[in-house]
Design a protein around this motif. Structure first.
Motif, PDB file in Angstrom:
ATOM      1  N   ILE A 190       6.278 -12.056 -40.466  1.00 29.77           N
ATOM      2  CA  ILE A 190       6.039 -12.557 -39.113  1.00 29.77           C
ATOM      3  C   ILE A 190       4.614 -12.244 -38.664  1.00 29.77           C
ATOM      4  O   ILE A 190       3.935 -13.087 -38.051  1.00 29.77           O
ATOM      5  CB  ILE A 190       7.078 -11.978 -38.135  1.00 29.77           C
ATOM      6  CG1 ILE A 190       8.463 -12.558 -38.454  1.00 29.77           C
ATOM      7  CG2 ILE A 190       6.690 -12.276 -36.684  1.00 29.77           C
ATOM      8  CD1 ILE A 190       9.589 -11.942 -37.692  1.00 29.77           C
ATOM      9  N   ILE A 243      13.683 -15.586 -32.730  1.00 32.48           N
ATOM     10  CA  ILE A 243      12.644 -16.488 -33.226  1.00 32.48           C
ATOM     11  C   ILE A 243      13.159 -17.931 -33.232  1.00 32.48           C
ATOM     12  O   ILE A 243      14.288 -18.193 -33.667  1.00 32.48           O
ATOM     13  CB  ILE A 243      12.217 -16.059 -34.648  1.00 32.48           C
ATOM     14  CG1 ILE A 243      11.581 -14.662 -34.577  1.00 32.48           C
ATOM     15  CG2 ILE A 243      11.251 -17.055 -35.271  1.00 32.48           C
ATOM     16  CD1 ILE A 243      11.291 -14.061 -35.929  1.00 32.48           C
ATOM     17  N   LEU A 297      10.083 -19.502 -41.219  1.00 35.28           N
ATOM     18  CA  LEU A 297      10.916 -18.682 -40.354  1.00 35.28           C
ATOM     19  C   LEU A 297      12.123 -19.483 -39.878  1.00 35.28           C
ATOM     20  O   LEU A 297      11.964 -20.566 -39.305  1.00 35.28           O
ATOM     21  CB  LEU A 297      10.120 -18.195 -39.138  1.00 35.28           C
ATOM     22  CG  LEU A 297       8.845 -17.392 -39.399  1.00 35.28           C
ATOM     23  CD1 LEU A 297       8.213 -16.977 -38.072  1.00 35.28           C
ATOM     24  CD2 LEU A 297       9.125 -16.170 -40.266  1.00 35.28           C
TER      25      LEU A 297
END
Length: 438
Positions: A34, A67, A303
């Protein structure tokens, strides 16, 4: 290698780590990933900023759900290199999707990424039972598609002899299998079944005249009934592995010889299951859409990528000794679900009914059309014995039987067309069985 064989071909120590150790590795690599994408990929910096999230906010695996998701349209909108986290100079190979509906999705690999990929495909090949004395025939198409190159490099790492035949030229495939003594077949399951039919046409019995003992199948989903058909035709162990080019290619997960779910390489990927409508994270054992975060890829990290594949996670330890979470066989895709007269229908449901019936073959077409304002489901199905079509009473009785079985599973009626053997299209790559004419 002998020690590995004794342990059901467990290739790497990471496959048997304590669960707490796996989670520690995942969190450390997640935080690093990240931080890197926030610094290197403008798309992710903007997406995280809009969600009010900074890399410092991710302090546990549970924080992952904060996220935002990544979807396939994000890849298309950033075509070709907008999601890369490295410079083009650091990329040593490009792969991607076929791009049949427009621009392909493009993915890249650094040298380290290729080494990781090779290790992961060696891992899933070993899970299936591949050995260094095997002869592996790859009948996937080479090119931008990741299947052929991925399994090729993993099998070479194991020490197997690799025959990079590619797909097509089926009679030559069979000839080489016989002449070389091929023991591993790598292809889509539908092409493997077609190859068995061609072998029989050549006067070759796949089970007794060839030496294939294991199939490593991927590229498309298939039901347990289809697997049994393959195993009966070839007298092989038919195993399944999972991957997609966006994530790395094959190597995300694979079946061991117990065939009770595909072991996920959790030291490289974090898997979640979500409700496809709400995005809510679901507990292990509950069916939903698979979402995957890559935690070791350098060139093309993703992600919370929504795969659209419907499955569920299994946390109980497998008899093989691996401690990795498993994913169940993919049971359809949220984007290939057909809504017919208000009923959700997955092609895999139809296949499970058809392939389990002894009077018909494993080849079929699903046609959806409109009749006035109503949806109509129609199936073209091959019979095994063509003379069956000459007996009207038996023909109608079989149609009724298929229709009843489908109605029990789907809750709706379907028109059944029985056709001669070997008349429906065969596929060398991914099978396309649905024709939606609405």
């Amino acid at each position: 290698m002998n020690e590995r064989r004794k342990k059901y071909m467990i290739w790497s120590k990471e496959e048997t780590l304590d669960r707490e150790e796996i989670r520690k590795i995942q969190l450390k690599r997640l935080k690093s990933t990240i931080k890197r994408v926030y610094e290197k990929v403008p798309f992710y910096r903007k997406r995280l900023d809009e969600a009010g999230i900074s890399p410092e906010d991710i302090n546990s695996l549970d924080d992952l759900k904060k996220i935002p998701f990544t979807v396939k349209d994000d890849l298309r909108e950033n075509y070709p290199f907008g999601l890369f986290a490295v410079t083009k100079k650091e990329v040593v190979r490009i792969h991607g999707s076929s791009g049949t509906t427009g621009k392909p999705t493009v993915v890249g690999y650094t040298r380290n990424d290729l080494n990781t990929w090779t290790e992961l495909t060696a891992r899933i090949a070993a899970m299936a039972g591949a050995r260094d004395d095997d002869i592996a025939q790859i009948a996937f198409g080479y090119g931008l598609f990741t299947g052929a190159f991925g399994l090729h490099q993993g099998l070479e790492k194991i020490g197997a002899m690799v025959v990079p035949m590619s797909s097509g030229n089926t009679k030559k495939q069979i000839m080489l299998m016989k002449d070389f003594g091929t023991t591993l077949l790598i292809s889509t399951p539908s092409y493997a079944l077609h190859m068995a039919e061609v072998a029989e046409e050549m006067g070759i019995n796949p089970a007794s005249d060839l030496k294939v003992r294991i199939g490593l199948f991927g590229g498309e989903g298939h039901t347990e009934e289809f697997r049994k058909e393959l195993e009966n035709k070839w007298e092989m162990l038919a195993t399944e592995n999972y991957g997609m080019s966006e994530l790395i290619g094959p190597g995300v997960s694979g079946e061991c010889q117990y065939k009770c779910g595909m072991h996920i390489a959790e030291d490289h990927f974090i898997a979640e299951i979500i409700d496809p409508d709400t995005g809510e994270v679901l507990p292990p054992g509950q069916k939903g859409e698979l979402v995957v975060t890559t935690i070791t890829k350098e060139a093309f990290p993703l992600l919370r990528y929504r795969t659209k594949d419907i499955t569920y996670l299994i946390e109980e330890q497998c008899e093989c000794g691996r401690t990795l979470t498993r994913m169940a066989k993919v049971q359809g895709r949220s984007d290939d679900m057909l809504i017919i007269r208000g009923v959700n229908v997955f092609p895999s449901q139809i296949e499970s009914v058809l392939v389990g019936m002894k009077e018909i073959g494993p080849h079929y077409e699903i046609i959806v059309k409109k009749k006035g304002y109503l949806d109509v489901l129609e199936l073209n199905v091959e019979v095994i014995d063509g003379s069956f079509l000459e007996k009207y009473s038996k023909l109608e009785a079989l149609k009724d039987k298929i229709r009843r079985n489908l109605r029990t599973v789907l809750g709706i009626d379907a028109k059944i067309n029985l056709v001669e053997p070997r008349t429906l299209k065969r596929f060398e790559g991914k099978a396309k069985r649905v024709i939606d004419l609405r």
